[in-house]
Design a protein around this motif. Structure first.
Motif, PDB file in Angstrom:
ATOM      1  N   THR A   1       4.734  -2.045  -5.514  1.00 18.04           N
ATOM      2  CA  THR A   1       4.217  -0.709  -5.201  1.00 18.04           C
ATOM      3  C   THR A   1       5.094   0.378  -5.806  1.00 18.04           C
ATOM      4  OG1 THR A   1       3.410  -1.596  -3.091  1.00 18.04           O
ATOM      5  CG2 THR A   1       3.427   0.791  -3.322  1.00 18.04           C
ATOM      6  N   CYS A   2       6.383   0.096  -5.958  1.00 16.28           N
ATOM      7  CA  CYS A   2       7.326   1.088  -6.467  1.00 16.28           C
ATOM      8  C   CYS A   2       7.236   1.306  -7.979  1.00 16.28           C
ATOM      9  CB  CYS A   2       8.754   0.668  -6.124  1.00 16.28           C
ATOM     10  SG  CYS A   2       9.193   0.908  -4.387  1.00 16.28           S
ATOM     11  N   VAL A   3       6.560   0.385  -8.674  1.00 17.13           N
ATOM     12  CA  VAL A   3       6.488   0.495 -10.133  1.00 17.13           C
ATOM     13  C   VAL A   3       5.836   1.824 -10.532  1.00 17.13           C
ATOM     14  CG1 VAL A   3       5.486  -0.464 -12.241  1.00 17.13           C
ATOM     15  CG2 VAL A   3       6.401  -2.005 -10.476  1.00 17.13           C
ATOM     16  N   GLY A   4       6.550   2.575 -11.367  1.00 20.98           N
ATOM     17  CA  GLY A   4       6.023   3.838 -11.872  1.00 20.98           C
ATOM     18  C   GLY A   4       6.173   5.021 -10.933  1.00 20.98           C
ATOM     19  N   LYS A   5       6.765   4.798  -9.753  1.00 17.19           N
ATOM     20  CA  LYS A   5       6.930   5.891  -8.794  1.00 17.19           C
ATOM     21  C   LYS A   5       8.253   6.623  -9.032  1.00 17.19           C
ATOM     22  CE  LYS A   5       3.161   4.791  -6.624  1.00 17.19           C
ATOM     23  NZ  LYS A   5       1.954   5.630  -6.721  1.00 17.19           N
ATOM     24  N   ALA A   6       8.279   7.895  -8.665  1.00 16.13           N
ATOM     25  CA  ALA A   6       9.497   8.688  -8.790  1.00 16.13           C
ATOM     26  C   ALA A   6      10.576   8.167  -7.852  1.00 16.13           C
ATOM     27  CB  ALA A   6       9.199  10.158  -8.480  1.00 16.13           C
TER      28      ALA A   6
ATOM     29  N   GLN B   1      12.870   6.307  -2.578  1.00 15.50           N
ATOM     30  CA  GLN B   1      13.949   6.457  -1.610  1.00 15.50           C
ATOM     31  C   GLN B   1      13.410   6.845  -0.237  1.00 15.50           C
ATOM     32  OE1 GLN B   1      17.082   5.566  -1.795  1.00 15.50           O
ATOM     33  NE2 GLN B   1      17.331   6.195   0.345  1.00 15.50           N
ATOM     34  N   ALA B   2      12.399   7.701  -0.209  1.00 21.12           N
ATOM     35  CA  ALA B   2      11.787   8.100   1.063  1.00 21.12           C
ATOM     36  C   ALA B   2      11.130   6.899   1.730  1.00 21.12           C
ATOM     37  CB  ALA B   2      10.758   9.204   0.826  1.00 21.12           C
ATOM     38  N   TRP B   3      10.476   6.048   0.947  1.00 21.20           N
ATOM     39  CA  TRP B   3       9.865   4.835   1.487  1.00 21.20           C
ATOM     40  C   TRP B   3      10.926   3.891   2.049  1.00 21.20           C
ATOM     41  CZ3 TRP B   3       6.126   3.566  -3.205  1.00 21.20           C
ATOM     42  CH2 TRP B   3       5.036   4.446  -3.161  1.00 21.20           C
ATOM     43  N   ARG B   4      12.003   3.685   1.261  1.00 20.79           N
ATOM     44  CA  ARG B   4      13.064   2.781   1.715  1.00 20.79           C
ATOM     45  C   ARG B   4      13.675   3.262   3.024  1.00 20.79           C
ATOM     46  NH1 ARG B   4      14.780   3.258  -3.870  1.00 20.79           N
ATOM     47  NH2 ARG B   4      14.125   1.411  -5.067  1.00 20.79           N
ATOM     48  N   GLN B   5      13.908   4.567   3.113  1.00 19.98           N
ATOM     49  CA  GLN B   5      14.519   5.116   4.330  1.00 19.98           C
ATOM     50  C   GLN B   5      13.592   4.947   5.526  1.00 19.98           C
ATOM     51  OE1 GLN B   5      17.777   6.504   4.520  1.00 19.98           O
ATOM     52  NE2 GLN B   5      17.275   6.099   6.682  1.00 19.98           N
ATOM     53  N   ALA B   6      12.305   5.192   5.328  1.00 23.96           N
ATOM     54  CA  ALA B   6      11.337   5.052   6.425  1.00 23.96           C
ATOM     55  C   ALA B   6      11.258   3.603   6.896  1.00 23.96           C
ATOM     56  CB  ALA B   6       9.967   5.538   5.974  1.00 23.96           C
ATOM     57  N   LEU B   7      11.252   2.658   5.954  1.00 23.09           N
ATOM     58  CA  LEU B   7      11.212   1.234   6.312  1.00 23.09           C
ATOM     59  C   LEU B   7      12.489   0.821   7.043  1.00 23.09           C
ATOM     60  CD1 LEU B   7       9.647  -0.233   3.052  1.00 23.09           C
ATOM     61  CD2 LEU B   7       8.581  -0.195   5.322  1.00 23.09           C
ATOM     62  N   ASN B   8      13.619   1.301   6.578  1.00 22.60           N
ATOM     63  CA  ASN B   8      14.884   0.996   7.239  1.00 22.60           C
ATOM     64  C   ASN B   8      14.897   1.541   8.662  1.00 22.60           C
ATOM     65  OD1 ASN B   8      17.902   0.221   7.072  1.00 22.60           O
ATOM     66  ND2 ASN B   8      17.979   2.366   7.679  1.00 22.60           N
ATOM     67  N   ASP B   9      14.414   2.762   8.829  1.00 15.61           N
ATOM     68  CA  ASP B   9      14.420   3.393  10.158  1.00 15.61           C
ATOM     69  C   ASP B   9      13.446   2.707  11.117  1.00 15.61           C
ATOM     70  OD1 ASP B   9      16.283   5.183   9.239  1.00 15.61           O
ATOM     71  OD2 ASP B   9      14.857   6.811   8.905  1.00 15.61           O
TER      72      ASP B   9
ATOM     73  N   SER C   1       0.829  -1.201   0.000  1.00 13.47           N
ATOM     74  CA  SER C   1       0.000   0.000   0.000  1.00 13.47           C
ATOM     75  C   SER C   1       0.863   1.250   0.000  1.00 13.47           C
ATOM     76  CB  SER C   1      -0.920   0.005   1.225  1.00 13.47           C
ATOM     77  OG  SER C   1      -1.509   1.265   1.411  1.00 13.47           O
ATOM     78  N   SER C   2       0.760   2.049  -1.054  1.00  9.24           N
ATOM     79  CA  SER C   2       1.495   3.315  -1.082  1.00  9.24           C
ATOM     80  C   SER C   2       0.992   4.244   0.021  1.00  9.24           C
ATOM     81  CB  SER C   2       1.341   3.992  -2.446  1.00  9.24           C
ATOM     82  OG  SER C   2      -0.020   4.262  -2.735  1.00  9.24           O
ATOM     83  N   TRP C   3      -0.282   4.096   0.387  1.00  3.32           N
ATOM     84  CA  TRP C   3      -0.868   4.893   1.464  1.00  3.32           C
ATOM     85  C   TRP C   3      -0.157   4.595   2.784  1.00  3.32           C
ATOM     86  CZ3 TRP C   3      -4.799   8.565   1.334  1.00  3.32           C
ATOM     87  CH2 TRP C   3      -5.320   8.958   2.571  1.00  3.32           C
ATOM     88  N   CYS C   4       0.015   3.299   3.087  1.00  2.00           N
ATOM     89  CA  CYS C   4       0.713   2.924   4.322  1.00  2.00           C
ATOM     90  C   CYS C   4       2.146   3.455   4.323  1.00  2.00           C
ATOM     91  CB  CYS C   4       0.736   1.404   4.476  1.00  2.00           C
ATOM     92  SG  CYS C   4      -0.840   0.653   4.939  1.00  2.00           S
ATOM     93  N   LEU C   5       2.808   3.362   3.190  1.00  2.00           N
ATOM     94  CA  LEU C   5       4.185   3.833   3.105  1.00  2.00           C
ATOM     95  C   LEU C   5       4.278   5.340   3.278  1.00  2.00           C
ATOM     96  CD1 LEU C   5       5.364   1.568   0.157  1.00  2.00           C
ATOM     97  CD2 LEU C   5       6.009   1.350   2.567  1.00  2.00           C
TER      98      LEU C   5
ATOM     99  N   THR D   1      13.076  -7.462   1.544  1.00  2.00           N
ATOM    100  CA  THR D   1      13.297  -8.764   0.927  1.00  2.00           C
ATOM    101  C   THR D   1      12.124  -9.687   1.212  1.00  2.00           C
ATOM    102  OG1 THR D   1      14.510  -9.513   2.894  1.00  2.00           O
ATOM    103  CG2 THR D   1      15.805  -8.569   1.093  1.00  2.00           C
ATOM    104  N   GLY D   2      12.158 -10.902   0.669  1.00  2.00           N
ATOM    105  CA  GLY D   2      11.096 -11.883   0.894  1.00  2.00           C
ATOM    106  C   GLY D   2       9.764 -11.407   0.334  1.00  2.00           C
ATOM    107  N   ASP D   3       8.673 -11.928   0.886  1.00  7.99           N
ATOM    108  CA  ASP D   3       7.335 -11.524   0.444  1.00  7.99           C
ATOM    109  C   ASP D   3       7.109 -10.032   0.660  1.00  7.99           C
ATOM    110  OD1 ASP D   3       6.742 -14.081  -0.322  1.00  7.99           O
ATOM    111  OD2 ASP D   3       5.725 -14.615   1.538  1.00  7.99           O
ATOM    112  N   PHE D   4       7.651  -9.516   1.756  1.00  9.43           N
ATOM    113  CA  PHE D   4       7.525  -8.085   2.038  1.00  9.43           C
ATOM    114  C   PHE D   4       8.197  -7.277   0.929  1.00  9.43           C
ATOM    115  CE2 PHE D   4       8.494  -4.019   3.958  1.00  9.43           C
ATOM    116  CZ  PHE D   4       7.409  -3.766   4.785  1.00  9.43           C
ATOM    117  N   GLY D   5       9.374  -7.701   0.520  1.00 11.37           N
ATOM    118  CA  GLY D   5      10.104  -7.001  -0.525  1.00 11.37           C
ATOM    119  C   GLY D   5       9.408  -7.073  -1.873  1.00 11.37           C
TER     120      GLY D   5
END
Length: 239
Positions: A130-135, A140-148, A83-87, A120-124
């Motif tokens: 969800t990232c398809v077609g996104k800027a 990068q903002a999503w990846r950083q938030a998930l990492n944090d 969900s892009s909304w959740c991200l 990674t895995g099913d989560f990845g």
């Protein structure tokens, strides 16, 4: 569990005790319903975005709810990143953690923290779709938030004996963060406990603001007893 706090958070007006971020299709009918029931039973006021009409991005109403919640609870599940909304919610939550010292609590529900951190895995797989077609800046903002968020020590469904114990632990820790101190002072008074719980659910007790409550009603309904057990407030009883 880990949390972040800052004196700057005192400048905010808390409208909710908890903002709960979750992926509905994973948890709504089961785990989430039990979480909400437990929070309600403990007088914890929760904001969830069920009532908000979803658009292309997180709107000002949701941003306001996130920023004015004392605690953000992020319920990370297998399809959270689908969900892009959740991200987008998560990006705002982590922003508030850094800027205002909002406390963020994590629950890893049937997903490993490393899968969240590294996508990674099913989560990845869900994240990649969800990232398809996104800027690139959005991704990068999503990846950083998930990492944090994955770096915050939290609660793991795989490490608990049963979900009931896990949910009770989370709710108890939220109560401690909010300054809700259990009391047995009114155990012998029928109906008083429910009234005190209702009052507490409408207040954020950890604040520099002075709070005054007026309890109205006829003689004999328990106004004085209720006032006596609400020691952290200035209470006026009026018959």
């Amino acid at each position: 569990m880990a949390s972040s706090s800052s004196s700057s958070s005192l400048a905010l007006i808390w409208l909710y005790h908890v903002f709960l971020s979750f992926r509905g299709e994973d948890v709504r009918k089961g785990f989430l319903s039990h979480v909400l029931k437990e929070f309600k039973s403990k007088g914890i006021d929760v904001f969830i975005d069920n009532e908000i009409k979803r658009g292309e991005s997180v709107g000002p109403e949701l941003v306001k709810a996130i920023r004015h919640s004392r605690v953000a609870v992020v319920l990370l599940s297998r399809n959270y990143a689908s969900s892009s909304w959740c991200l987008d919610e998560l990006v705002e939550i982590m922003k508030c953690r850094g800027e205002f010292g909002q406390t963020v609590m994590t629950i890893f529900y049937e997903v490993d923290p490393s899968e969240v951190r590294k996508q990674t895995g099913d989560f990845g797989k869900a994240f990649d779709e969800t990232c398809v077609g996104k800027a690139e800046e959005v991704k990068q903002a999503w990846r950083q938030a998930l990492n944090d968020v994955a770096g915050i020590a939290g609660y793991h469904s795989s490490n608990c004996g049963n979900e009931a114990d896990l949910i009770n632990k989370v709710a108890s820790d939220v109560m401690a963060l909010l300054g809700f101190t259990p009391t047995n002072d009114f155990d012998d008074f029928v109906g008083i406990g429910a009234r005190v719980k209702e009052i507490k659910s409408k207040l954020i007790l950890q604040s520099e603001q002075v709070k005054v409550i007026g309890i109205f009603g006829p003689v004999g309904i328990g106004k004085t007893t209720t006032a006596r057990v609400m020691r952290s407030l200035v209470v006026t009883t009026i018959s």
